[in-house]
Design a protein around this motif. Structure first.
Motif, PDB file in Angstrom:
ATOM      1  N   GLY A 107      25.898 -28.530   0.964  1.00 46.85           N
ATOM      2  CA  GLY A 107      26.730 -27.443   0.475  1.00 46.85           C
ATOM      3  C   GLY A 107      26.992 -26.340   1.475  1.00 46.85           C
ATOM      4  N   GLY A 108      26.506 -26.504   2.698  1.00 45.68           N
ATOM      5  CA  GLY A 108      26.791 -25.549   3.765  1.00 45.68           C
ATOM      6  C   GLY A 108      28.170 -25.820   4.358  1.00 45.68           C
ATOM      7  N   ARG A 109      28.395 -25.285   5.548  1.00 44.25           N
ATOM      8  CA  ARG A 109      29.691 -25.475   6.215  1.00 44.25           C
ATOM      9  C   ARG A 109      29.460 -25.948   7.644  1.00 44.25           C
ATOM     10  NH1 ARG A 109      33.535 -20.605   5.511  1.00 44.25           N
ATOM     11  NH2 ARG A 109      32.263 -19.822   7.184  1.00 44.25           N
ATOM     12  N   MET A 110      30.396 -26.783   8.152  1.00 42.70           N
ATOM     13  CA  MET A 110      30.265 -27.319   9.503  1.00 42.70           C
ATOM     14  C   MET A 110      31.619 -27.552  10.137  1.00 42.70           C
ATOM     15  SD  MET A 110      31.324 -30.558   9.930  1.00 42.70           S
ATOM     16  CE  MET A 110      30.866 -32.224   9.835  1.00 42.70           C
ATOM     17  N   ILE A 111      31.616 -27.603  11.494  1.00 42.60           N
ATOM     18  CA  ILE A 111      32.809 -27.911  12.270  1.00 42.60           C
ATOM     19  C   ILE A 111      32.366 -28.581  13.565  1.00 42.60           C
ATOM     20  CG2 ILE A 111      32.943 -25.686  13.467  1.00 42.60           C
ATOM     21  CD1 ILE A 111      36.069 -25.890  12.947  1.00 42.60           C
ATOM     22  N   LEU A 112      33.216 -29.438  14.124  1.00 36.24           N
ATOM     23  CA  LEU A 112      32.895 -30.210  15.325  1.00 36.24           C
ATOM     24  C   LEU A 112      33.778 -29.803  16.497  1.00 36.24           C
ATOM     25  CD1 LEU A 112      32.739 -33.683  13.576  1.00 36.24           C
ATOM     26  CD2 LEU A 112      30.780 -32.409  14.433  1.00 36.24           C
ATOM     27  N   PHE A 113      33.219 -29.928  17.708  1.00 36.93           N
ATOM     28  CA  PHE A 113      33.965 -29.719  18.954  1.00 36.93           C
ATOM     29  C   PHE A 113      33.273 -30.502  20.051  1.00 36.93           C
ATOM     30  CE2 PHE A 113      30.758 -26.498  18.660  1.00 36.93           C
ATOM     31  CZ  PHE A 113      30.341 -26.210  19.951  1.00 36.93           C
ATOM     32  N   ARG A 114      33.836 -30.495  21.251  1.00 36.02           N
ATOM     33  CA  ARG A 114      33.266 -31.258  22.356  1.00 36.02           C
ATOM     34  C   ARG A 114      32.777 -30.323  23.459  1.00 36.02           C
ATOM     35  NH1 ARG A 114      33.065 -36.571  21.519  1.00 36.02           N
ATOM     36  NH2 ARG A 114      34.649 -37.422  20.173  1.00 36.02           N
ATOM     37  N   GLY A 115      31.684 -30.745  24.107  1.00 32.08           N
ATOM     38  CA  GLY A 115      31.148 -30.034  25.257  1.00 32.08           C
ATOM     39  C   GLY A 115      31.833 -30.495  26.534  1.00 32.08           C
ATOM     40  N   PRO A 116      31.356 -30.043  27.690  1.00 30.55           N
ATOM     41  CA  PRO A 116      32.024 -30.324  28.959  1.00 30.55           C
ATOM     42  C   PRO A 116      31.975 -31.784  29.386  1.00 30.55           C
ATOM     43  CG  PRO A 116      29.946 -29.230  29.354  1.00 30.55           C
ATOM     44  CD  PRO A 116      30.183 -29.201  27.872  1.00 30.55           C
ATOM     45  N   ASN A 117      31.125 -32.601  28.767  1.00 31.70           N
ATOM     46  CA  ASN A 117      31.028 -34.023  29.084  1.00 31.70           C
ATOM     47  C   ASN A 117      31.584 -34.886  27.963  1.00 31.70           C
ATOM     48  OD1 ASN A 117      29.283 -33.763  31.606  1.00 31.70           O
ATOM     49  ND2 ASN A 117      28.208 -32.547  30.072  1.00 31.70           N
TER      50      ASN A 117
END
Length: 129
Positions: A107-117
């Motif tokens: 029930g929390g919140r999340m989001i994804l992204f990419r690092g430098p690799n």
């Protein structure tokens, strides 16, 4: 019996760039950095959680090809306020994989992204009780 989670290892293309990213964006510190003939390794940690580390590995042997999919699926970081953190990261030219914050199983919140690799990174704001 397992007593704690030790570290997560990720393969990196450029050690200096990766250390700079995790240090400047997230506040990680380098505990140990060293070289062997075929690779360089560094262990980084958050001062607020010294017993959990990320091991960074850069292979020098070109026959060991970097695999963007790798074994590790993603690294997750808990944040107090996901909206504030997203704003901070966008101000540091971080692009997210979605414009939408999604719900977690709890029930929390999340989001994804990419690092430098191209490593997959996740921000998690836990459900406040």
């Amino acid at each position: 019996m397992i007593s704690k989670m030790e570290h997560v290892a990720i393969m990196v293309k450029d050690m200096d760039q990766t250390i700079q990213f995790y240090s400047e964006i997230f506040g990680f510190k380098v505990r140990l950095r060293g070289r062997k003939p075929d690779r360089e390794m560094a262990f980084i940690f958050l001062p607020s959680q010294k017993n959990m580390e990320i091991e960074l590995i850069q292979e020098f042997d070109t026959s060991n090809q970097y695999n963007e999919n790798g074994i590790v699926n993603h690294l997750a970081f808990t944040v107090e306020n996901i909206d504030t953190t997203i704003s901070f990261l966008k101000g540091n030219n971080i692009t997210f994989l979605s414009d939408e914050i999604k719900s977690t199983l709890e029930g929390g919140r999340m989001i994804l992204f990419r690092g430098p690799n191209q490593e997959l990174l996740q921000l998690v704001e836990r459900l406040k009780q």
